[in-house]
Design a protein around this motif. Structure first.
Motif, PDB file in Angstrom:
ATOM      1  N   ASN A 135       3.042  22.811  24.302  1.00  0.00           N
ATOM      2  CA  ASN A 135       2.951  24.265  24.491  1.00  0.00           C
ATOM      3  C   ASN A 135       4.286  24.995  24.323  1.00  0.00           C
ATOM      4  O   ASN A 135       4.520  26.042  24.929  1.00  0.00           O
ATOM      5  CB  ASN A 135       2.344  24.600  25.868  1.00  0.00           C
ATOM      6  N   PHE A 136       5.161  24.464  23.480  1.00  0.00           N
ATOM      7  CA  PHE A 136       6.380  25.180  23.122  1.00  0.00           C
ATOM      8  C   PHE A 136       6.164  25.977  21.841  1.00  0.00           C
ATOM      9  O   PHE A 136       6.790  27.009  21.625  1.00  0.00           O
ATOM     10  CB  PHE A 136       7.547  24.210  22.937  1.00  0.00           C
ATOM     11  N   PHE A 137       5.294  25.461  20.962  1.00  0.00           N
ATOM     12  CA  PHE A 137       4.926  26.155  19.739  1.00  0.00           C
ATOM     13  C   PHE A 137       3.457  26.550  19.814  1.00  0.00           C
ATOM     14  O   PHE A 137       2.659  25.892  20.489  1.00  0.00           O
ATOM     15  CB  PHE A 137       5.185  25.277  18.505  1.00  0.00           C
ATOM     16  N   ARG A 138       3.110  27.595  19.127  1.00  0.00           N
ATOM     17  CA  ARG A 138       1.763  28.157  19.214  1.00  0.00           C
ATOM     18  C   ARG A 138       0.695  27.158  18.758  1.00  0.00           C
ATOM     19  O   ARG A 138       0.905  26.400  17.814  1.00  0.00           O
ATOM     20  CB  ARG A 138       1.690  29.422  18.357  1.00  0.00           C
ATOM     21  N   LYS A 139      -0.447  27.205  19.426  1.00  0.00           N
ATOM     22  CA  LYS A 139      -1.551  26.282  19.115  1.00  0.00           C
ATOM     23  C   LYS A 139      -2.158  26.569  17.746  1.00  0.00           C
ATOM     24  O   LYS A 139      -2.734  25.677  17.116  1.00  0.00           O
ATOM     25  CB  LYS A 139      -2.648  26.396  20.185  1.00  0.00           C
ATOM     26  N   ASP A 140      -2.045  27.832  17.282  1.00  0.00           N
ATOM     27  CA  ASP A 140      -2.656  28.190  16.005  1.00  0.00           C
ATOM     28  C   ASP A 140      -1.742  27.912  14.810  1.00  0.00           C
ATOM     29  O   ASP A 140      -2.056  28.274  13.677  1.00  0.00           O
ATOM     30  CB  ASP A 140      -3.075  29.661  16.006  1.00  0.00           C
ATOM     31  N   VAL A 141      -0.615  27.272  15.070  1.00  0.00           N
ATOM     32  CA  VAL A 141       0.294  26.908  13.978  1.00  0.00           C
ATOM     33  C   VAL A 141      -0.372  25.872  13.075  1.00  0.00           C
ATOM     34  O   VAL A 141      -0.918  24.873  13.542  1.00  0.00           O
ATOM     35  CB  VAL A 141       1.622  26.338  14.538  1.00  0.00           C
ATOM     36  N   ASN A 142      -0.362  26.139  11.779  1.00  0.00           N
ATOM     37  CA  ASN A 142      -0.840  25.171  10.795  1.00  0.00           C
ATOM     38  C   ASN A 142       0.318  24.207  10.523  1.00  0.00           C
ATOM     39  O   ASN A 142       1.276  24.553   9.834  1.00  0.00           O
ATOM     40  CB  ASN A 142      -1.270  25.887   9.508  1.00  0.00           C
ATOM     41  N   LEU A 143       0.235  23.011  11.093  1.00  0.00           N
ATOM     42  CA  LEU A 143       1.360  22.078  11.078  1.00  0.00           C
ATOM     43  C   LEU A 143       1.847  21.771   9.667  1.00  0.00           C
ATOM     44  O   LEU A 143       3.051  21.849   9.377  1.00  0.00           O
ATOM     45  CB  LEU A 143       0.953  20.778  11.794  1.00  0.00           C
ATOM     46  N   GLN A 144       0.912  21.419   8.786  1.00  0.00           N
ATOM     47  CA  GLN A 144       1.310  21.058   7.418  1.00  0.00           C
ATOM     48  C   GLN A 144       1.922  22.241   6.680  1.00  0.00           C
ATOM     49  O   GLN A 144       2.933  22.113   5.982  1.00  0.00           O
ATOM     50  CB  GLN A 144       0.095  20.530   6.635  1.00  0.00           C
ATOM     51  N   LEU A 145       1.308  23.414   6.884  1.00  0.00           N
ATOM     52  CA  LEU A 145       1.781  24.602   6.170  1.00  0.00           C
ATOM     53  C   LEU A 145       3.158  25.043   6.662  1.00  0.00           C
ATOM     54  O   LEU A 145       4.043  25.341   5.863  1.00  0.00           O
ATOM     55  CB  LEU A 145       0.770  25.743   6.343  1.00  0.00           C
ATOM     56  N   VAL A 146       3.346  25.071   7.980  1.00  0.00           N
ATOM     57  CA  VAL A 146       4.633  25.494   8.543  1.00  0.00           C
ATOM     58  C   VAL A 146       5.742  24.531   8.121  1.00  0.00           C
ATOM     59  O   VAL A 146       6.840  24.956   7.745  1.00  0.00           O
ATOM     60  CB  VAL A 146       4.555  25.592  10.082  1.00  0.00           C
ATOM     61  N   THR A 147       5.453  23.235   8.176  1.00  0.00           N
ATOM     62  CA  THR A 147       6.450  22.250   7.746  1.00  0.00           C
ATOM     63  C   THR A 147       6.809  22.453   6.280  1.00  0.00           C
ATOM     64  O   THR A 147       7.987  22.439   5.899  1.00  0.00           O
ATOM     65  CB  THR A 147       5.915  20.812   7.950  1.00  0.00           C
ATOM     66  N   LYS A 148       5.799  22.673   5.454  1.00  0.00           N
ATOM     67  CA  LYS A 148       6.009  22.896   4.019  1.00  0.00           C
ATOM     68  C   LYS A 148       6.836  24.159   3.776  1.00  0.00           C
ATOM     69  O   LYS A 148       7.760  24.164   2.954  1.00  0.00           O
ATOM     70  CB  LYS A 148       4.651  23.014   3.327  1.00  0.00           C
ATOM     71  N   ILE A 149       6.521  25.230   4.506  1.00  0.00           N
ATOM     72  CA  ILE A 149       7.246  26.492   4.337  1.00  0.00           C
ATOM     73  C   ILE A 149       8.726  26.317   4.680  1.00  0.00           C
ATOM     74  O   ILE A 149       9.609  26.780   3.950  1.00  0.00           O
ATOM     75  CB  ILE A 149       6.628  27.599   5.223  1.00  0.00           C
ATOM     76  N   ILE A 150       8.999  25.627   5.782  1.00  0.00           N
ATOM     77  CA  ILE A 150      10.391  25.424   6.185  1.00  0.00           C
ATOM     78  C   ILE A 150      11.157  24.628   5.131  1.00  0.00           C
ATOM     79  O   ILE A 150      12.299  24.957   4.785  1.00  0.00           O
ATOM     80  CB  ILE A 150      10.458  24.724   7.556  1.00  0.00           C
ATOM     81  N   LEU A 151      10.521  23.595   4.583  1.00  0.00           N
ATOM     82  CA  LEU A 151      11.188  22.789   3.553  1.00  0.00           C
ATOM     83  C   LEU A 151      11.367  23.570   2.258  1.00  0.00           C
ATOM     84  O   LEU A 151      12.406  23.465   1.600  1.00  0.00           O
ATOM     85  CB  LEU A 151      10.392  21.509   3.301  1.00  0.00           C
ATOM     86  N   GLU A 152      10.357  24.373   1.890  1.00  0.00           N
ATOM     87  CA  GLU A 152      10.484  25.175   0.664  1.00  0.00           C
ATOM     88  C   GLU A 152      11.578  26.222   0.826  1.00  0.00           C
ATOM     89  O   GLU A 152      12.274  26.552  -0.137  1.00  0.00           O
ATOM     90  CB  GLU A 152       9.149  25.840   0.322  1.00  0.00           C
ATOM     91  N   GLN A 153      11.739  26.735   2.044  1.00  0.00           N
ATOM     92  CA  GLN A 153      12.827  27.673   2.299  1.00  0.00           C
ATOM     93  C   GLN A 153      14.172  26.996   2.047  1.00  0.00           C
ATOM     94  O   GLN A 153      15.114  27.625   1.555  1.00  0.00           O
ATOM     95  CB  GLN A 153      12.759  28.193   3.738  1.00  0.00           C
ATOM     96  N   LEU A 154      14.241  25.708   2.371  1.00  0.00           N
ATOM     97  CA  LEU A 154      15.469  24.959   2.142  1.00  0.00           C
ATOM     98  C   LEU A 154      15.768  24.870   0.644  1.00  0.00           C
ATOM     99  O   LEU A 154      16.913  25.058   0.211  1.00  0.00           O
ATOM    100  CB  LEU A 154      15.356  23.558   2.743  1.00  0.00           C
TER     101      LEU A 154
END
Length: 203
Positions: A135-154
């Motif tokens: 419960n530190f990150f929102r339950k509605d977070v799409n895990l695969q998508l958020v991880t992908k977005i962070i890496l693509e930002q890199l």
């Protein structure tokens, strides 16, 4: 540590300080204070040198990340420490290190890209997943998508056509991309921890 590891570590520092193309192989041999024959025993050409230096650097990063994460108290702190480490690393690296690798050593850059897409993806995904469960990150977070977005930002950050190192401060771009995005995926509980971390570390 082997003699070759010592050499790779020294070359890595030269590359990160001056860029890869700033020195010829002859100049590197002189700076390393080794004989040309010793150099040739370890590296077939400069591409081989750059590849081995990158692989050495990636293994060092894995070790450093493991030590870093072991000090964290929760997933928010884990991801913040990773981002802070990335920010500080970028501030201390000549942008030409990445520019030269992409322009002159595409096969080596491909290895770096694959590292981000495999090891870094799983490392980041595991941290975010633990944060969701706790419960530190929102339950509605799409895990695969958020991880992908962070890496693509890199990848966007490291693309000189998007953020030219002559025009943009890479450290500031990194901060604007990642630290603000992180706050958006935090719960109220996680956001408070993130804010405390920002204040404590002057981010």
């Amino acid at each position: 540590m082997t003699f070759q590891d010592t050499v790779l570590g020294e070359v890595l520092q030269i590359f990160k300080r001056e860029g890869i193309e700033a020195n010829s192989e002859k100049e590197l041999v002189r700076k390393l204070q080794i004989s040309p024959s010793t150099y040739r025993e370890m590296f077939s050409d400069k591409t081989d040198l750059v590849k081995k230096v990158l692989l050495y650097d990636l293994e060092e990063q894995k070790r450093e990340h493991a030590e870093l994460l072991a000090t964290a108290q929760n997933p928010v702190e884990e991801i913040m420490l990773l981002l802070k480490d990335g920010l500080e690393t970028l501030k201390n690296i000549n942008p030409l290190f990445y520019v030269d690798m992409q322009r002159h050593y595409p096969e080596v850059w491909q290895i770096a890209s694959e590292h981000f897409s495999t090891y870094s993806y799983h490392e980041l995904s595991n941290v975010i997943n633990r944060g969701i469960i706790q419960n530190f990150f929102r339950k509605d977070v799409n895990l695969q998508l958020v991880t992908k977005i962070i890496l693509e930002q890199l990848f966007i950050l490291l693309n000189p056509k998007v953020f030219s190192p002559e025009r943009y401060n890479i450290g500031e771009v990194f901060r604007s991309m990642f630290l603000y995005y992180l706050r958006g995926i935090c719960t109220e509980r996680g956001g408070k921890l993130a804010e405390d971390f920002f204040s404590k570390h002057n981010l």
